[in-house]
Design a protein around this motif. Structure first.
Motif, mmCIF file in Angstrom:
data_model
loop_
_atom_site.group_PDB
_atom_site.id
_atom_site.type_symbol
_atom_site.label_atom_id
_atom_site.label_comp_id
_atom_site.label_asym_id
_atom_site.label_seq_id
_atom_site.Cartn_x
_atom_site.Cartn_y
_atom_site.Cartn_z
ATOM 1 N N ILE A 1 2.240 8.507 0.093
ATOM 2 C CA ILE A 1 1.469 7.431 -0.518
ATOM 3 C C ILE A 1 0.003 7.853 -0.475
ATOM 4 O O ILE A 1 -0.536 8.124 0.595
ATOM 5 C CB ILE A 1 1.667 6.101 0.233
ATOM 6 C CG1 ILE A 1 3.136 5.685 0.197
ATOM 7 C CG2 ILE A 1 0.771 5.018 -0.381
ATOM 8 C CD1 ILE A 1 3.452 4.474 1.057
ATOM 9 N N LEU A 2 -0.602 7.962 -1.646
ATOM 10 C CA LEU A 2 -2.021 8.296 -1.738
ATOM 11 C C LEU A 2 -2.803 7.009 -1.974
ATOM 12 O O LEU A 2 -2.529 6.272 -2.915
ATOM 13 C CB LEU A 2 -2.291 9.282 -2.877
ATOM 14 C CG LEU A 2 -1.589 10.631 -2.792
ATOM 15 C CD1 LEU A 2 -1.978 11.494 -3.991
ATOM 16 C CD2 LEU A 2 -1.916 11.335 -1.489
ATOM 17 N N GLU A 3 -3.764 6.746 -1.095
ATOM 18 C CA GLU A 3 -4.645 5.597 -1.248
ATOM 19 C C GLU A 3 -6.037 6.120 -1.580
ATOM 20 O O GLU A 3 -6.534 7.034 -0.930
ATOM 21 C CB GLU A 3 -4.691 4.775 0.045
ATOM 22 C CG GLU A 3 -3.365 4.154 0.394
ATOM 23 C CD GLU A 3 -3.377 3.429 1.724
ATOM 24 O OE1 GLU A 3 -2.418 2.691 1.969
ATOM 25 O OE2 GLU A 3 -4.334 3.595 2.525
ATOM 26 N N PHE A 4 -6.662 5.540 -2.593
ATOM 27 C CA PHE A 4 -7.968 5.981 -3.079
ATOM 28 C C PHE A 4 -9.024 4.931 -2.738
ATOM 29 O O PHE A 4 -8.862 3.755 -3.077
ATOM 30 C CB PHE A 4 -7.916 6.224 -4.586
ATOM 31 C CG PHE A 4 -6.921 7.274 -4.960
ATOM 32 C CD1 PHE A 4 -7.284 8.607 -5.009
ATOM 33 C CD2 PHE A 4 -5.607 6.937 -5.235
ATOM 34 C CE1 PHE A 4 -6.365 9.589 -5.328
ATOM 35 C CE2 PHE A 4 -4.679 7.916 -5.555
ATOM 36 C CZ PHE A 4 -5.056 9.244 -5.599
ATOM 37 N N TYR A 5 -10.101 5.378 -2.056
ATOM 38 C CA TYR A 5 -11.146 4.484 -1.576
ATOM 39 C C TYR A 5 -12.507 4.908 -2.101
ATOM 40 O O TYR A 5 -12.789 6.094 -2.232
ATOM 41 C CB TYR A 5 -11.207 4.510 -0.043
ATOM 42 C CG TYR A 5 -9.983 3.928 0.614
ATOM 43 C CD1 TYR A 5 -9.923 2.579 0.937
ATOM 44 C CD2 TYR A 5 -8.889 4.732 0.913
ATOM 45 C CE1 TYR A 5 -8.796 2.040 1.550
ATOM 46 C CE2 TYR A 5 -7.758 4.201 1.514
ATOM 47 C CZ TYR A 5 -7.722 2.858 1.832
ATOM 48 O OH TYR A 5 -6.601 2.335 2.429
ATOM 49 N N CYS A 6 -13.375 3.919 -2.332
ATOM 50 C CA CYS A 6 -14.761 4.195 -2.706
ATOM 51 C C CYS A 6 -15.478 4.780 -1.497
ATOM 52 O O CYS A 6 -15.447 4.184 -0.413
ATOM 53 C CB CYS A 6 -15.455 2.909 -3.147
ATOM 54 S SG CYS A 6 -17.234 3.132 -3.422
ATOM 55 N N GLY B 1 -18.575 4.798 -1.014
ATOM 56 C CA GLY B 1 -19.759 3.998 -0.720
ATOM 57 C C GLY B 1 -19.481 2.754 0.091
ATOM 58 O O GLY B 1 -20.251 2.392 0.973
ATOM 59 N N CYS B 2 -18.366 2.078 -0.197
ATOM 60 C CA CYS B 2 -18.102 0.786 0.459
ATOM 61 C C CYS B 2 -16.696 0.671 1.039
ATOM 62 O O CYS B 2 -16.351 -0.347 1.623
ATOM 63 C CB CYS B 2 -18.346 -0.357 -0.513
ATOM 64 S SG CYS B 2 -17.210 -0.385 -1.921
ATOM 65 N N ALA B 3 -15.879 1.692 0.868
ATOM 66 C CA ALA B 3 -14.505 1.740 1.398
ATOM 67 C C ALA B 3 -13.552 0.746 0.738
ATOM 68 O O ALA B 3 -12.499 0.443 1.280
ATOM 69 C CB ALA B 3 -14.489 1.577 2.913
ATOM 70 N N THR B 4 -13.891 0.261 -0.445
ATOM 71 C CA THR B 4 -12.968 -0.595 -1.187
ATOM 72 C C THR B 4 -11.793 0.256 -1.671
ATOM 73 O O THR B 4 -11.999 1.320 -2.248
ATOM 74 C CB THR B 4 -13.671 -1.239 -2.394
ATOM 75 O OG1 THR B 4 -14.697 -2.101 -1.919
ATOM 76 C CG2 THR B 4 -12.706 -2.016 -3.267
ATOM 77 N N GLN B 5 -10.578 -0.222 -1.436
ATOM 78 C CA GLN B 5 -9.399 0.489 -1.926
ATOM 79 C C GLN B 5 -9.275 0.230 -3.421
ATOM 80 O O GLN B 5 -9.201 -0.912 -3.860
ATOM 81 C CB GLN B 5 -8.136 0.042 -1.207
ATOM 82 C CG GLN B 5 -6.930 0.851 -1.597
ATOM 83 C CD GLN B 5 -5.689 0.488 -0.805
ATOM 84 O OE1 GLN B 5 -5.721 -0.351 0.081
ATOM 85 N NE2 GLN B 5 -4.587 1.111 -1.142
ATOM 86 N N VAL C 1 -9.537 10.035 -0.282
ATOM 87 C CA VAL C 1 -8.091 9.898 -0.406
ATOM 88 C C VAL C 1 -7.452 9.899 0.979
ATOM 89 O O VAL C 1 -7.737 10.772 1.796
ATOM 90 C CB VAL C 1 -7.483 11.060 -1.244
ATOM 91 C CG1 VAL C 1 -5.981 10.874 -1.403
ATOM 92 C CG2 VAL C 1 -8.161 11.158 -2.592
ATOM 93 N N TYR C 2 -6.618 8.913 1.217
ATOM 94 C CA TYR C 2 -5.845 8.839 2.450
ATOM 95 C C TYR C 2 -4.405 9.150 2.079
ATOM 96 O O TYR C 2 -3.768 8.402 1.346
ATOM 97 C CB TYR C 2 -5.993 7.462 3.075
ATOM 98 C CG TYR C 2 -5.253 7.263 4.384
ATOM 99 C CD1 TYR C 2 -4.852 8.318 5.195
ATOM 100 C CD2 TYR C 2 -4.974 5.984 4.833
ATOM 101 C CE1 TYR C 2 -4.198 8.123 6.390
ATOM 102 C CE2 TYR C 2 -4.320 5.765 6.033
ATOM 103 C CZ TYR C 2 -3.937 6.844 6.801
ATOM 104 O OH TYR C 2 -3.278 6.632 7.994
ATOM 105 N N ASP C 3 -3.895 10.269 2.560
ATOM 106 C CA ASP C 3 -2.526 10.711 2.306
ATOM 107 C C ASP C 3 -1.651 10.108 3.404
ATOM 108 O O ASP C 3 -1.633 10.596 4.531
ATOM 109 C CB ASP C 3 -2.471 12.240 2.337
ATOM 110 C CG ASP C 3 -1.093 12.802 2.048
ATOM 111 O OD1 ASP C 3 -0.131 12.021 1.850
ATOM 112 O OD2 ASP C 3 -0.959 14.039 2.038
ATOM 113 N N ASP D 1 -21.417 6.045 -7.583
ATOM 114 C CA ASP D 1 -21.055 6.927 -8.692
ATOM 115 C C ASP D 1 -19.805 7.714 -8.311
ATOM 116 O O ASP D 1 -19.785 8.432 -7.313
ATOM 117 C CB ASP D 1 -22.207 7.882 -8.972
ATOM 118 C CG ASP D 1 -21.986 8.733 -10.211
ATOM 119 O OD1 ASP D 1 -20.881 9.286 -10.384
ATOM 120 O OD2 ASP D 1 -22.930 8.869 -11.006
ATOM 121 N N LEU D 2 -18.745 7.583 -9.120
ATOM 122 C CA LEU D 2 -17.470 8.245 -8.847
ATOM 123 C C LEU D 2 -17.197 9.424 -9.770
ATOM 124 O O LEU D 2 -16.134 10.025 -9.686
ATOM 125 C CB LEU D 2 -16.321 7.233 -8.950
ATOM 126 C CG LEU D 2 -16.404 6.092 -7.938
ATOM 127 C CD1 LEU D 2 -15.448 4.977 -8.306
ATOM 128 C CD2 LEU D 2 -16.151 6.603 -6.539
#
Length: 138
Positions: free
Chosen positions: A71-76, A78-82, A40-42, A26-27
């Motif tokens: 560069i902002l990378e957004f990950y789940c 729960g499972c680390a899917t980008q 979020v990975y900055d 759930d996001l």
């Protein structure tokens, strides 16, 4: 009723929640920004776009300046899917790339009378192979 919105995101119209399509994590509220529910990975852009010429000798190296671009990378969580990546100025909040009229979306799919999870095509052949990021971890 679940409606696929991107390769890795769906909206559950019954609960009005954003969900990860890989692990069902759930996001958050589907009437809001799904990015608020992600990790979020900055990133320093030089990690992705490495200098073409020697940064010890030249001020401008064809690599983005981290004082002007992140560069902002957004990950789940729960499972680390980008799920998404965006280029923004340092300190800029994540952009809002999708806002949906949930009531209209629900009405649209109810009128169609089909299951969105099977009705939404991915492209030619529609033969999608799912993969697991767990196999990539060492």
């Amino acid at each position: 009723m679940r409606v696929p919105m991107t390769e890795y995101l769906l909206i559950d119209l019954d609960t009005e929640r954003w969900l990860c399509r890989v692990c069902d994590h759930d996001l958050g509220d589907a009437r809001g920004n799904y990015k608020e529910g992600t990790l979020v990975y900055d990133r320093d852009p030089r990690e992705i776009h490495q200098p073409i010429i020697d940064p010890q000798r030249y001020e401008f190296t064809f690599s983005p300046d981290p004082t002007y671009c992140r560069i902002l990378e957004f990950y789940c969580p729960g499972c680390a899917t980008q799920m998404e990546t965006e280029y923004v100025p340092p300190g800029h909040p994540p952009t809002v790339d999708m806002l949906w009229d949930i009531d209209a979306l629900r009405a649209q799919w109810q009128k169609r009378g089909t299951d969105p999870m099977t009705a939404v095509a991915y492209g030619p052949g529609d033969d999608v192979q799912r993969h697991s990021h767990a196999a990539d971890a060492h």
